[in-house]
Design an enzyme around this catalytic site. Structure first.
Site, PDB file in Angstrom:
ATOM      1  N   SER A 177       0.909  -1.099  -0.004  1.00  0.00           N
ATOM      2  CA  SER A 177       0.064   0.135  -0.081  1.00  0.00           C
ATOM      3  C   SER A 177       0.882   1.291   0.203  1.00  0.00           C
ATOM      4  O   SER A 177       1.783   1.344  -1.085  1.00  0.00           O
ATOM      5  CB  SER A 177      -1.059   0.037   1.146  1.00  0.00           C
ATOM      6  OG  SER A 177      -1.951   0.683   0.842  1.00  0.00           O
TER       7      SER A 177
ATOM      8  N   HIS B  37      -7.563  -5.357  -0.159  1.00  0.00           N
ATOM      9  CA  HIS B  37      -6.425  -4.906   0.255  1.00  0.00           C
ATOM     10  C   HIS B  37      -5.870  -5.529   1.329  1.00  0.00           C
ATOM     11  O   HIS B  37      -6.347  -5.563   2.431  1.00  0.00           O
ATOM     12  CB  HIS B  37      -6.749  -3.310   0.506  1.00  0.00           C
ATOM     13  CG  HIS B  37      -5.897  -2.337   0.464  1.00  0.00           C
ATOM     14  ND1 HIS B  37      -5.015  -2.037  -0.695  1.00  0.00           N
ATOM     15  CD2 HIS B  37      -5.192  -1.554   1.526  1.00  0.00           C
ATOM     16  CE1 HIS B  37      -4.035  -1.057  -0.211  1.00  0.00           C
ATOM     17  NE2 HIS B  37      -4.345  -0.733   0.983  1.00  0.00           N
TER      18      HIS B  37
HETATM   19  C1  GCU Z   1      -5.468   4.848   1.502  1.00  0.00           C
HETATM   20  C2  GCU Z   1      -4.920   5.606   0.603  1.00  0.00           C
HETATM   21  C3  GCU Z   1      -3.949   4.590  -0.416  1.00  0.00           C
HETATM   22  C4  GCU Z   1      -2.695   3.958   0.468  1.00  0.00           C
HETATM   23  C5  GCU Z   1      -3.650   3.163   1.573  1.00  0.00           C
HETATM   24  C6  GCU Z   1      -2.539   2.381   2.592  1.00  0.00           C
HETATM   25  O1  GCU Z   1      -6.395   4.183   1.157  1.00  0.00           O
HETATM   26  O2  GCU Z   1      -5.757   6.334  -0.205  1.00  0.00           O
HETATM   27  O3  GCU Z   1      -3.164   5.361  -1.466  1.00  0.00           O
HETATM   28  O4  GCU Z   1      -2.176   2.944  -0.452  1.00  0.00           O
HETATM   29  O5  GCU Z   1      -4.435   4.217   2.169  1.00  0.00           O
HETATM   30  O6  GCU Z   1      -1.785   2.653   2.622  1.00  0.00           O
HETATM   31  O7  GCU Z   1      -3.454   1.404   3.105  1.00  0.00           O
END
Ligand code: GCU
Length: 424
Positions: free
Chosen positions: A263, A404
């Site tokens: 992420s 995710h």
């Molecule tokens: C949020 C953000 C993303 C990121 C994510 C994370 O959703 O919008 O860009 O990758 O956090 O780090 O879990």
């Protein structure tokens, strides 16, 4: 008063949405392929003066052009490290993971012009006569969350408040121990002959907008400008400092260090790979916008959205491309191309639409011509593979079922990818 009572419950909900970065405000993410705006991607193999790149030596010039552009306009310029690093071992277990591994905790203190910063590194290496390849990655909630191991220090570093990980008053607590172990299958990694090194990312730069007063930025308190390093560049820069240490460790095969991140930390891993060629392999897990996903698709999270929700992540100049992605002279496939000819793996989750799985796949696909220049196959397929069907060229890719997260399934592919490229 009754009206007030009726609406106060909304406050925590709003704060939650804000902290997760998905607060919508006026922003409505597009999840419809047919609504992607028309775009033309900048060609990695064409210089801005129009000349075409035909050889790897020409590529070196183009690479510099692309890298400097990303540095100035997107992530921000990070300083060349000119301080001192002191290493202190704070614990060692010669018989960790059922006697198969050596576990060390190290305190790396960076100091420069009277300022200093502590980094607490957790390192597991297989017990082996040879130096081992290592996966290096930052973690989200502290080293003590990565394994059940009771001895691992809960540091006093600033941490986001989070009920699940039992952090309160911006401090981690004992109760968080082991809660991220599914994302860090240390036993399996060691069993396959690899080491793993990790550090809590907030020690490098606490993840909030403080005007860059703390973390690694505080080591360089000179005046900032619109091209100065943001937090992602700070995390990436810290990964290089960890690499400085790993290079000195006899148990680490310094030619085989893979930098990995999930992420926002996947964005940081990609930028670390671009900044520092000592990372022989780069792994981006669900990195999305500002990571592997093409910005011009504007699918899920967009440049405007990320710069609004996380104003401290990128260089200030990046904000001038909010809703003007087509004006950027780069897109994220060129970031991936900066890794060439090193192996790079991009992973998506099919339900993680916010990160635009297809855009992540295309990021890798469109970087492939640069790998071709080196006589390597980049992405080995031209269509996005089906769910749970990994493909592995010098660029690897999978879209796994689920959303995710960094999972055992993801690690299984990374271990296989490393075996494939590092000849195991
Ligand atoms: C949020 C953000 C993303 C990121 C994510 C994370 O959703 O919008 O860009 O990758 O956090 O780090 O879990």
């Amino acid at each position: 008063m009754r009206n007030l009572l009726k609406t106060t419950w909304l406050v925590p909900v709003f704060l939650f949405l804000l902290s997760s970065g998905h607060a919508q405000g006026d922003f409505v993410p597009n999840y419809d392929e047919s609504k992607i705006p028309p775009y033309a991607l900048p060609d990695p193999l064409q210089r801005t003066d129009g000349s075409v790149i035909k050889s790897t030596s020409d590529w070196e010039k183009r690479k510099k052009e692309i890298f400097e552009y990303f540095q100035r306009e997107v992530y921000g310029i990070s300083p060349v490290w000119d301080g001192k690093m002191e290493v202190r071992e704070i614990s060692k277990n010669e018989s960790a993971i059922g006697g198969t591994a050596i576990r060390q905790e190290l305190k790396l203190t960076l100091s420069r012009e009277g300022r200093s910063l502590d980094m607490f590194v957790l390192l597991y290496l297989p017990k082996s006569a040879k130096a081992s390849p290592v996966f290096l990655g930052l973690n989200f909630y502290g080293n003590h969350t990565v394994t059940d191991d009771k001895d691992i220090l809960v540091t006093g570093a600033w941490i986001r408040n989070n009920e699940t990980y039992h952090s309160e008053n911006n401090r981690a607590s004992e109760k968080g121990r082991g809660l991220r172990k599914d994302a860090w299958p240390v036993e399996e990694i060691i069993g396959r002959g690899y080491g793993v090194a990790t550090l809590y990312y907030g020690e490098l730069d606490p993840d909030f907008d403080d005007g860059f007063k703390n973390g690694v930025h505080a080591l360089y308190p000179q005046q900032r400008d619109s091209s100065s390093w943001g937090s992602i560049a700070g995390w990436a820069w810290g990964l290089s400092r960890m690499m400085d240490y790993l290079e000195t460790h006899a148990g680490v095969d310094k030619k085989k260090v893979a930098v990995l991140g999930h992420s926002r930390l996947g964005k940081a891993a990609l930028w670390a790979g671009a900044l520092d060629e000592r990372f022989a392999m780069v792994i981006s897990n669900n990195s999305g916008c500002g990571g592997a996903a093409l910005s011009r698709r504007k699918f899920g999270e967009t440049v405007g959205r990320i710069n609004t929700a996380f104003p401290h992540w990128f260089a200030d100049r990046f904000k001038s491309y909010n809703d003007r992605e087509n004006e950027l002279l780069v897109d994220q496939h060129q970031l991936i191309a900066l890794m060439a000819p090193r192996p790079v793996y991009i992973a998506s989750g099919v339900e993680d639409t916010w990160a635009d799985p297809k855009g992540e796949f295309l990021g890798g696909l469109e970087a492939s011509p640069v790998y071709g220049l080196f006589g390597k196959e980049g992405m080995p397929v031209s269509e996005m593979p089906a769910v749970d069907q990994p493909v592995m060229g010098t660029i690897g890719y999978h879209v796994r079922s689920g959303g995710h997260g960094l999972t055992r399934y993801d690690w299984k592919q990374y271990l296989e990818f490393a075996d494939k490229h590092w000849g195991k």
